[in-house]
Motif scaffolding. Sequence first.
Motif, PDB file in Angstrom:
ATOM      1  N   TYR A 129       0.830  -1.206   0.000  1.00 21.08           N
ATOM      2  CA  TYR A 129       0.000   0.000   0.000  1.00 21.08           C
ATOM      3  C   TYR A 129       0.866   1.257   0.000  1.00 21.08           C
ATOM      4  N   ASN A 130       0.372   2.279  -0.694  1.00 16.35           N
ATOM      5  CA  ASN A 130       0.989   3.610  -0.721  1.00 16.35           C
ATOM      6  C   ASN A 130       2.415   3.610  -1.266  1.00 16.35           C
ATOM      7  N   PHE A 131       2.749   2.607  -2.077  1.00 14.33           N
ATOM      8  CA  PHE A 131       4.100   2.554  -2.637  1.00 14.33           C
ATOM      9  C   PHE A 131       4.290   3.515  -3.804  1.00 14.33           C
ATOM     10  N   GLN A 132       3.203   4.134  -4.283  1.00  8.43           N
ATOM     11  CA  GLN A 132       3.384   5.074  -5.392  1.00  8.43           C
ATOM     12  C   GLN A 132       4.242   6.258  -4.978  1.00  8.43           C
ATOM     13  N   ILE A 133       4.287   6.555  -3.669  1.00 14.65           N
ATOM     14  CA  ILE A 133       5.125   7.666  -3.211  1.00 14.65           C
ATOM     15  C   ILE A 133       6.602   7.300  -3.262  1.00 14.65           C
ATOM     16  N   LEU A 134       6.887   5.996  -3.355  1.00 13.77           N
ATOM     17  CA  LEU A 134       8.270   5.528  -3.421  1.00 13.77           C
ATOM     18  C   LEU A 134       8.667   5.055  -4.807  1.00 13.77           C
ATOM     19  N   ALA A 135       7.687   4.936  -5.693  1.00  9.98           N
ATOM     20  CA  ALA A 135       7.942   4.292  -6.981  1.00  9.98           C
ATOM     21  C   ALA A 135       8.687   5.199  -7.953  1.00  9.98           C
ATOM     22  N   ASN A 136       9.503   4.558  -8.763  1.00  5.56           N
ATOM     23  CA  ASN A 136      10.154   5.252  -9.862  1.00  5.56           C
ATOM     24  C   ASN A 136       9.073   5.742 -10.828  1.00  5.56           C
ATOM     25  N   PRO A 137       9.003   7.042 -11.115  1.00  7.84           N
ATOM     26  CA  PRO A 137       7.940   7.571 -11.984  1.00  7.84           C
ATOM     27  C   PRO A 137       7.869   6.876 -13.339  1.00  7.84           C
ATOM     28  N   ASN A 138       8.984   6.353 -13.819  1.00  7.96           N
ATOM     29  CA  ASN A 138       9.001   5.679 -15.117  1.00  7.96           C
ATOM     30  C   ASN A 138       8.373   4.290 -15.072  1.00  7.96           C
ATOM     31  N   HIS A 139       8.168   3.760 -13.862  1.00  2.00           N
ATOM     32  CA  HIS A 139       7.648   2.406 -13.740  1.00  2.00           C
ATOM     33  C   HIS A 139       6.315   2.331 -13.009  1.00  2.00           C
ATOM     34  N   VAL A 140       5.855   3.447 -12.464  1.00  2.00           N
ATOM     35  CA  VAL A 140       4.686   3.409 -11.590  1.00  2.00           C
ATOM     36  C   VAL A 140       3.453   2.883 -12.320  1.00  2.00           C
ATOM     37  N   ALA A 141       3.232   3.280 -13.575  1.00  2.00           N
ATOM     38  CA  ALA A 141       2.030   2.856 -14.294  1.00  2.00           C
ATOM     39  C   ALA A 141       2.038   1.363 -14.579  1.00  2.00           C
ATOM     40  N   GLN A 142       3.231   0.784 -14.745  1.00  2.00           N
ATOM     41  CA  GLN A 142       3.329  -0.653 -14.994  1.00  2.00           C
ATOM     42  C   GLN A 142       3.260  -1.450 -13.685  1.00  2.00           C
ATOM     43  N   ALA A 143       3.693  -0.840 -12.581  1.00  2.00           N
ATOM     44  CA  ALA A 143       3.847  -1.581 -11.329  1.00  2.00           C
ATOM     45  C   ALA A 143       2.595  -1.597 -10.466  1.00  2.00           C
ATOM     46  N   LEU A 144       1.737  -0.583 -10.575  1.00  2.00           N
ATOM     47  CA  LEU A 144       0.621  -0.440  -9.635  1.00  2.00           C
ATOM     48  C   LEU A 144      -0.727  -0.639 -10.337  1.00  2.00           C
ATOM     49  N   PHE A 145      -1.606  -1.413  -9.684  1.00  2.00           N
ATOM     50  CA  PHE A 145      -2.852  -1.811 -10.339  1.00  2.00           C
ATOM     51  C   PHE A 145      -3.846  -0.670 -10.500  1.00  2.00           C
ATOM     52  N   ALA A 146      -3.785   0.348  -9.651  1.00  2.00           N
ATOM     53  CA  ALA A 146      -4.711   1.475  -9.800  1.00  2.00           C
ATOM     54  C   ALA A 146      -4.575   2.140 -11.167  1.00  2.00           C
ATOM     55  N   TYR A 147      -3.413   1.955 -11.780  1.00  2.00           N
ATOM     56  CA  TYR A 147      -3.166   2.542 -13.096  1.00  2.00           C
ATOM     57  C   TYR A 147      -3.782   1.717 -14.230  1.00  2.00           C
ATOM     58  N   LYS A 148      -4.534   0.664 -13.863  1.00  2.00           N
ATOM     59  CA  LYS A 148      -5.337  -0.079 -14.841  1.00  2.00           C
ATOM     60  C   LYS A 148      -6.787   0.396 -14.825  1.00  2.00           C
ATOM     61  N   SER A 149      -7.099   1.375 -13.984  1.00  2.00           N
ATOM     62  CA  SER A 149      -8.476   1.858 -13.871  1.00  2.00           C
ATOM     63  C   SER A 149      -8.882   2.600 -15.142  1.00  2.00           C
ATOM     64  N   PRO A 150     -10.177   2.640 -15.447  1.00  2.00           N
ATOM     65  CA  PRO A 150     -10.646   3.328 -16.668  1.00  2.00           C
ATOM     66  C   PRO A 150     -10.225   4.792 -16.709  1.00  2.00           C
ATOM     67  N   GLU A 151     -10.206   5.466 -15.557  1.00  2.00           N
ATOM     68  CA  GLU A 151      -9.863   6.884 -15.558  1.00  2.00           C
ATOM     69  C   GLU A 151      -8.398   7.138 -15.892  1.00  2.00           C
ATOM     70  N   TYR A 152      -7.531   6.184 -15.551  1.00  2.00           N
ATOM     71  CA  TYR A 152      -6.127   6.365 -15.941  1.00  2.00           C
ATOM     72  C   TYR A 152      -5.956   6.042 -17.416  1.00  2.00           C
ATOM     73  N   ILE A 153      -6.590   4.975 -17.871  1.00  2.00           N
ATOM     74  CA  ILE A 153      -6.471   4.585 -19.278  1.00  2.00           C
ATOM     75  C   ILE A 153      -6.980   5.700 -20.183  1.00  2.00           C
ATOM     76  N   GLN A 154      -8.064   6.378 -19.762  1.00  2.00           N
ATOM     77  CA  GLN A 154      -8.652   7.416 -20.615  1.00  2.00           C
ATOM     78  C   GLN A 154      -8.047   8.800 -20.385  1.00  2.00           C
ATOM     79  N   TYR A 155      -7.773   9.127 -19.117  1.00  2.00           N
ATOM     80  CA  TYR A 155      -7.395  10.511 -18.803  1.00  2.00           C
ATOM     81  C   TYR A 155      -6.080  10.647 -18.039  1.00  2.00           C
ATOM     82  N   GLN A 156      -5.386   9.519 -17.803  1.00  2.00           N
ATOM     83  CA  GLN A 156      -4.132   9.527 -17.032  1.00  2.00           C
ATOM     84  C   GLN A 156      -4.317  10.164 -15.647  1.00  2.00           C
ATOM     85  N   GLN A 157      -5.444   9.830 -15.011  1.00  2.00           N
ATOM     86  CA  GLN A 157      -5.732  10.306 -13.658  1.00  2.00           C
ATOM     87  C   GLN A 157      -5.945   9.118 -12.734  1.00  2.00           C
TER      88      GLN A 157
END
Length: 256
Positions: A129-157
């Motif tokens: 949990y809350n590892f996005q604050i520690l994640a390498n910005p270049n890998h965060v979208a591949q590493a964290l599941f919240a970045y599979k949400s429709p809002e990230y896929i459509q709007y990068q949010q």
Amino acid sequence: MVNGLAVVVKRMSWLTSLRKDEFHAKMRRFGALNHNNILTPLAYHCRKEEKLIVSEYMPKGSLSYVLLGAKDVVRSNLNWPTRLKIIKGIAQGLSFIHKEFAIYEVPHGNLKSSNVLLSENYDPLLSDYNFQILANPNHVAQALFAYKSPEYIQYQQVPSKSDVFCLGIIILEIMTGKVPSQYLSNNDGGIDIMQWVQTLISEDCALELIDPEIAKDESSIDSMLQVLELGASCVESNPDKRLHLNEVVTRIEEVS
């Protein structure tokens, strides 16, 4: 360990190189957490080329393994009361994370069944949990599941409701016993659990979605359908139509 404690050492190679004092401060914050449904790290190792997180070993393994890959004896214990207990515990743990890390847009960020560990009594404990604050910005979208949400896929949010989406996927996975394609690279394999569930609910065929292993408990079908529809509400593509976490927790607690 020499004192008899079994631990797991997890390599987190995708974590970023924050300043040493910042990294240590954040890990100490994780180590101070105290909740029945949170897996609190016992120790960590930090070097530029190596980052390890040490946690207590959970004998049942992950929810993903028990639900989809365990032997019959272990999986047969996943009756309806146990699954409901797991869902309630996950929701309570996520609610705690949202209170502890409320200043962040997406307080958990990586909630999925492989990051939910089960104790000997099938109590769920949330990890990663809350590892996005520690994640390498270049890998965060591949590493964290919240970045599979429709809002990230459509709007990068990734707002806090991205965690609600992740919770909904887990609920639907538990209720159907199916592997969500959302967990897999390029959705290659599994089943698009969002589309499948929402389609059958709209066709008034929700009963067909429930895992046959628990559907045998006919006296609890109404409760199962209630939780299934709640899970479907959590994965609404439009975050504005998605339930707030507090409402999800309240409604899950009302299920008996």
